[in-house]
Design an enzyme around this catalytic site. Structure first.
Site, short mmCIF file in Angstrom:
data_model
loop_
_atom_site.label_atom_id
_atom_site.label_comp_id
_atom_site.label_asym_id
_atom_site.label_seq_id
_atom_site.Cartn_x
_atom_site.Cartn_y
_atom_site.Cartn_z
N TYR A 1 13.13 -34.61 4.92
CA TYR A 1 12.77 -34.99 3.74
C TYR A 1 11.01 -35.22 4.48
O TYR A 1 10.23 -34.23 3.40
CB TYR A 1 13.20 -36.05 3.42
CG TYR A 1 11.73 -36.62 2.12
CD1 TYR A 1 12.06 -35.82 1.18
CD2 TYR A 1 10.97 -37.50 1.93
CE1 TYR A 1 11.20 -36.47 -0.36
CE2 TYR A 1 10.47 -37.77 1.00
CZ TYR A 1 10.30 -36.85 -0.18
OH TYR A 1 9.96 -37.60 -1.37
N SER B 1 4.66 -36.67 -0.06
CA SER B 1 4.82 -38.11 -0.14
C SER B 1 3.61 -39.11 1.12
O SER B 1 3.70 -38.20 1.50
CB SER B 1 6.45 -38.01 0.70
OG SER B 1 6.95 -39.19 0.77
#
Length: 276
Positions: free
Chosen positions: A150, A137
């Site tokens: 995350y 990400s």
């Protein structure tokens, strides 16, 4: 016929990847914990060259079994590409996110990638030019507030990719990842926000309020699928950024993480508050 095994293929990025590789003549193994998503994928693509199974990717035995069954019917019993894509999110101040929810993020976003790596390697080793690909990400370039755990898991995926890209050279297996920015998938509206004091845009308005330009502009899931396709066909590149400009965050952080921190604070004023 080439083959790819994709986790989290019932929706979003994984679904877009399954459609792209299938359209290009590949045999696709698609797993997800969502039976309905897999059924919809089968209805759209048909059963020819598409193999599906409902799997919780945090269950190593279940993932190993699925990989074994899929690869058993591939030419030579091998695998051309493993795509560790499944992922979830939870948002909020670190201390507001319940511990169990944080651990679930670690289980799905990182442990499942380890499961995929261990499980897929025997089949990747059988196939010349094979690739293990993982979804990291843009949050794996610099730690992002409000999605701290995350972000940490995506850093871990990126680090694992770099290490295995060296180690697995001796097996003839390539390793790479993709670092997407803001992608138009269900995670935009289904991620639970555990803090109600941030004044953030409601999830229902995320798509409408997303930037139209810049690094964090909203992009379709197909753009990440295309990066995965390009990664298989371009063996030298390690990290794939969607959009490409996200690479600048990595470059700037290498020069000065303090500079990047300052820019994030300026861009996200809600991420800073006076000590209480």
């Amino acid at each position: 016929m080439k083959s790819i095994f994709i986790t989290g293929a019932g929706s979003g990025i994984g679904r877009a990847g399954a459609k792209l590789f299938h359209a290009n003549g590949w045999r696709v193994g698609a797993v997800d914990r969502d039976d309905d998503g897999l059924a919809a994928l089968t209805q759209e693509l048909g059963s020819e060259r598409l193999w599906t199974r409902a799997v919780d990717v945090t269950d190593k035995a279940a993932l190993d079994s699925a990989l074994a069954d899929f690869c058993a019917t591939n030419p030579g019993g091998g695998l051309d590409m493993m795509w560790n894509n499944a992922g979830i999110g939870e948002s909020g101040w670190f201390e507001d996110v319940p511990y169990d929810a944080a651990m679930r993020i670690v289980e799905v976003n990182f442990k499942a990638v380890l499961n995929g790596a261990y499980g897929a390697l025997p089949y990747l080793k059988k196939t010349p030019g094979s690739l293990m690909f993982s979804t990291s990400s843009s949050a794996g370039t610099y730690g992002m507030p409000h999605i701290a755990v995350y972000s940490a898991t995506k850093h871990a995926v990126k680090g694992l990719t770099e290490a295995l890209s060296v180690e697995w050279h001796r097996h003839g297996v390539r390793v790479a990842d993709v670092l997407p920015g803001l992608i138009d998938t269900a995670i935009l509206t289904t991620t639970t926000n555990h803090s109600d004091d941030l004044g953030l845009t409601s999830t229902e308005d995320v798509r409408a309020s997303a930037p139209k330009k810049g690094l964090m502009r909203l992009m379709p899931a197909s753009s990440v699928a295309e990066a995965a396709w390009q990664a298989y066909h371009n063996p030298k590149r390690l990290h794939w950024y969607v959009p490409k400009g996200i690479r600048m965050i990595d470059l700037l952080k290498g020069l000065s993480p303090e500079l990047v921190r300052g820019r994030i604070v300026k861009a996200l004023p809600w991420s800073v508050s006076e000590p209480q």
